[in-house]
Design a protein around this motif. Structure first.
Motif, mmCIF file in Angstrom:
data_model
loop_
_atom_site.group_PDB
_atom_site.id
_atom_site.type_symbol
_atom_site.label_atom_id
_atom_site.label_comp_id
_atom_site.label_asym_id
_atom_site.label_seq_id
_atom_site.Cartn_x
_atom_site.Cartn_y
_atom_site.Cartn_z
ATOM 1 N N ILE A 103 19.175 -3.024 -8.294
ATOM 2 C CA ILE A 103 18.834 -1.997 -7.310
ATOM 3 C C ILE A 103 17.960 -0.921 -7.944
ATOM 4 O O ILE A 103 17.002 -0.442 -7.340
ATOM 5 C CB ILE A 103 20.120 -1.392 -6.702
ATOM 6 C CG1 ILE A 103 20.801 -2.425 -5.813
ATOM 7 C CG2 ILE A 103 19.818 -0.127 -5.917
ATOM 8 C CD1 ILE A 103 22.178 -2.030 -5.355
ATOM 9 N N GLY A 104 18.279 -0.542 -9.176
ATOM 10 C CA GLY A 104 17.474 0.458 -9.879
ATOM 11 C C GLY A 104 16.048 -0.005 -10.112
ATOM 12 O O GLY A 104 15.094 0.744 -9.882
ATOM 13 N N ILE A 105 15.886 -1.235 -10.553
ATOM 14 C CA ILE A 105 14.538 -1.782 -10.788
ATOM 15 C C ILE A 105 13.763 -1.862 -9.474
ATOM 16 O O ILE A 105 12.579 -1.509 -9.416
ATOM 17 C CB ILE A 105 14.635 -3.163 -11.473
ATOM 18 C CG1 ILE A 105 15.141 -2.984 -12.902
ATOM 19 C CG2 ILE A 105 13.291 -3.878 -11.460
ATOM 20 C CD1 ILE A 105 15.478 -4.285 -13.600
ATOM 21 N N THR A 106 14.421 -2.295 -8.423
ATOM 22 C CA THR A 106 13.777 -2.362 -7.113
ATOM 23 C C THR A 106 13.353 -0.982 -6.634
ATOM 24 O O THR A 106 12.253 -0.809 -6.084
ATOM 25 C CB THR A 106 14.722 -3.013 -6.088
ATOM 26 O OG1 THR A 106 15.120 -4.290 -6.573
ATOM 27 C CG2 THR A 106 14.056 -3.150 -4.741
ATOM 28 N N ALA A 107 14.189 0.009 -6.844
ATOM 29 C CA ALA A 107 13.854 1.381 -6.435
ATOM 30 C C ALA A 107 12.659 1.910 -7.229
ATOM 31 O O ALA A 107 11.772 2.559 -6.664
ATOM 32 C CB ALA A 107 15.058 2.290 -6.619
ATOM 33 N N ILE A 108 12.615 1.630 -8.523
ATOM 34 C CA ILE A 108 11.486 2.074 -9.344
ATOM 35 C C ILE A 108 10.194 1.418 -8.871
ATOM 36 O O ILE A 108 9.158 2.083 -8.748
ATOM 37 C CB ILE A 108 11.761 1.764 -10.832
ATOM 38 C CG1 ILE A 108 12.867 2.680 -11.351
ATOM 39 C CG2 ILE A 108 10.504 1.914 -11.672
ATOM 40 C CD1 ILE A 108 13.386 2.305 -12.719
ATOM 41 N N ILE A 109 10.224 0.130 -8.595
ATOM 42 C CA ILE A 109 9.039 -0.570 -8.094
ATOM 43 C C ILE A 109 8.597 0.014 -6.757
ATOM 44 O O ILE A 109 7.402 0.219 -6.517
ATOM 45 C CB ILE A 109 9.319 -2.087 -7.976
ATOM 46 C CG1 ILE A 109 9.466 -2.696 -9.365
ATOM 47 C CG2 ILE A 109 8.209 -2.793 -7.196
ATOM 48 C CD1 ILE A 109 9.965 -4.121 -9.361
ATOM 49 N N ALA A 110 9.545 0.303 -5.878
ATOM 50 C CA ALA A 110 9.207 0.880 -4.575
ATOM 51 C C ALA A 110 8.582 2.259 -4.725
ATOM 52 O O ALA A 110 7.609 2.593 -4.024
ATOM 53 C CB ALA A 110 10.452 0.958 -3.698
ATOM 54 N N VAL A 111 9.089 3.083 -5.641
ATOM 55 C CA VAL A 111 8.520 4.421 -5.854
ATOM 56 C C VAL A 111 7.099 4.321 -6.410
ATOM 57 O O VAL A 111 6.193 5.016 -5.943
ATOM 58 C CB VAL A 111 9.431 5.248 -6.780
ATOM 59 C CG1 VAL A 111 8.732 6.506 -7.265
ATOM 60 C CG2 VAL A 111 10.721 5.600 -6.076
ATOM 61 N N LEU A 139 4.773 3.245 -3.636
ATOM 62 C CA LEU A 139 4.503 4.353 -2.731
ATOM 63 C C LEU A 139 3.507 5.337 -3.341
ATOM 64 O O LEU A 139 2.553 5.756 -2.676
ATOM 65 C CB LEU A 139 5.806 5.068 -2.376
ATOM 66 C CG LEU A 139 5.675 6.294 -1.482
ATOM 67 C CD1 LEU A 139 5.178 5.876 -0.099
ATOM 68 C CD2 LEU A 139 6.992 7.014 -1.385
ATOM 69 N N ILE A 140 3.708 5.696 -4.595
ATOM 70 C CA ILE A 140 2.813 6.653 -5.259
ATOM 71 C C ILE A 140 1.390 6.118 -5.311
ATOM 72 O O ILE A 140 0.435 6.820 -4.950
ATOM 73 C CB ILE A 140 3.330 6.977 -6.674
ATOM 74 C CG1 ILE A 140 4.604 7.805 -6.580
ATOM 75 C CG2 ILE A 140 2.271 7.704 -7.495
ATOM 76 C CD1 ILE A 140 5.329 7.976 -7.905
ATOM 77 N N TYR A 141 1.213 4.876 -5.765
ATOM 78 C CA TYR A 141 -0.140 4.332 -5.883
ATOM 79 C C TYR A 141 -0.785 4.068 -4.521
ATOM 80 O O TYR A 141 -1.999 4.224 -4.377
ATOM 81 C CB TYR A 141 -0.143 3.065 -6.734
ATOM 82 C CG TYR A 141 -0.135 3.397 -8.206
ATOM 83 C CD1 TYR A 141 -1.254 3.936 -8.821
ATOM 84 C CD2 TYR A 141 0.997 3.218 -8.967
ATOM 85 C CE1 TYR A 141 -1.241 4.261 -10.151
ATOM 86 C CE2 TYR A 141 1.021 3.542 -10.304
ATOM 87 C CZ TYR A 141 -0.108 4.064 -10.895
ATOM 88 O OH TYR A 141 -0.100 4.400 -12.213
ATOM 89 N N LEU A 165 -5.051 5.681 -1.006
ATOM 90 C CA LEU A 165 -5.469 6.018 0.351
ATOM 91 C C LEU A 165 -6.231 7.341 0.377
ATOM 92 O O LEU A 165 -7.181 7.504 1.132
ATOM 93 C CB LEU A 165 -4.255 6.111 1.281
ATOM 94 C CG LEU A 165 -3.714 4.796 1.795
ATOM 95 C CD1 LEU A 165 -2.406 5.027 2.532
ATOM 96 C CD2 LEU A 165 -4.708 4.104 2.695
ATOM 97 N N ILE A 166 -5.804 8.268 -0.461
ATOM 98 C CA ILE A 166 -6.459 9.572 -0.501
ATOM 99 C C ILE A 166 -7.800 9.496 -1.225
ATOM 100 O O ILE A 166 -8.803 10.028 -0.741
ATOM 101 C CB ILE A 166 -5.533 10.606 -1.174
ATOM 102 C CG1 ILE A 166 -4.312 10.851 -0.286
ATOM 103 C CG2 ILE A 166 -6.268 11.904 -1.446
ATOM 104 C CD1 ILE A 166 -3.242 11.694 -0.928
ATOM 105 N N LYS A 167 -7.832 8.849 -2.384
ATOM 106 C CA LYS A 167 -9.069 8.745 -3.161
ATOM 107 C C LYS A 167 -9.225 7.313 -3.663
ATOM 108 O O LYS A 167 -8.768 6.966 -4.746
ATOM 109 C CB LYS A 167 -9.011 9.727 -4.332
ATOM 110 C CG LYS A 167 -10.305 9.870 -5.060
ATOM 111 C CD LYS A 167 -10.205 10.933 -6.138
ATOM 112 C CE LYS A 167 -11.540 11.044 -6.838
ATOM 113 N NZ LYS A 167 -11.456 11.999 -7.952
ATOM 114 N N PRO A 168 -9.907 6.460 -2.897
ATOM 115 C CA PRO A 168 -9.976 5.043 -3.248
ATOM 116 C C PRO A 168 -10.917 4.706 -4.410
ATOM 117 O O PRO A 168 -10.788 3.650 -5.010
ATOM 118 C CB PRO A 168 -10.452 4.371 -1.961
ATOM 119 C CG PRO A 168 -11.130 5.429 -1.198
ATOM 120 C CD PRO A 168 -10.481 6.719 -1.586
ATOM 121 N N ASN A 169 -11.882 5.562 -4.744
ATOM 122 C CA ASN A 169 -12.826 5.327 -5.851
ATOM 123 C C ASN A 169 -13.596 4.014 -5.702
ATOM 124 O O ASN A 169 -13.722 3.242 -6.635
ATOM 125 C CB ASN A 169 -12.116 5.369 -7.201
ATOM 126 C CG ASN A 169 -11.645 6.743 -7.560
ATOM 127 O OD1 ASN A 169 -12.234 7.736 -7.133
ATOM 128 N ND2 ASN A 169 -10.583 6.829 -8.334
#
Length: 86
Positions: free
Chosen positions: A49-57, A60-62, A67-71
């Motif tokens: 569950i911890g690894i899954t949560a880290i991957i999800a975070v 989400l961040i990336y 989306l904001i600055k696609p470069n």
């Protein structure tokens, strides 16, 4: 009428989010009162569950970052094919 339906919906949602007495008794101390159903069977459940949560975070961040600055400034990028006027 809309207000009473909205209050009823949120009240129902609030009650449904907490565990019932039987589930609360069967859960480990950390999860008691939060979740329904059978508790984790081993410590590996917490690790997965911890690894899954880290991957999800990170996802989400990336995704927000890109989306904001696609470069995408390359002139050969596919998005520029619709901007060409022939």
């Amino acid at each position: 009428m809309k207000k009473s339906i909205l209050i009823l919906f949120f009240l129902t949602f609030y009650i449904a989010t907490y565990a019932c007495e039987v589930c609360e008794r069967n859960q480990p101390k950390v999860l008691r009162g939060i979740v329904h159903g059978a508790g984790p069977e081993s410590n590996w459940d917490y690790v997965s569950i911890g690894i899954t949560a880290i991957i999800a975070v990170f996802t989400l961040i990336y995704s927000i970052k890109w989306l904001i600055k696609p470069n995408e400034n390359n002139a050969d990028h596919i998005k520029y094919s619709i901007f060409k006027i022939d």
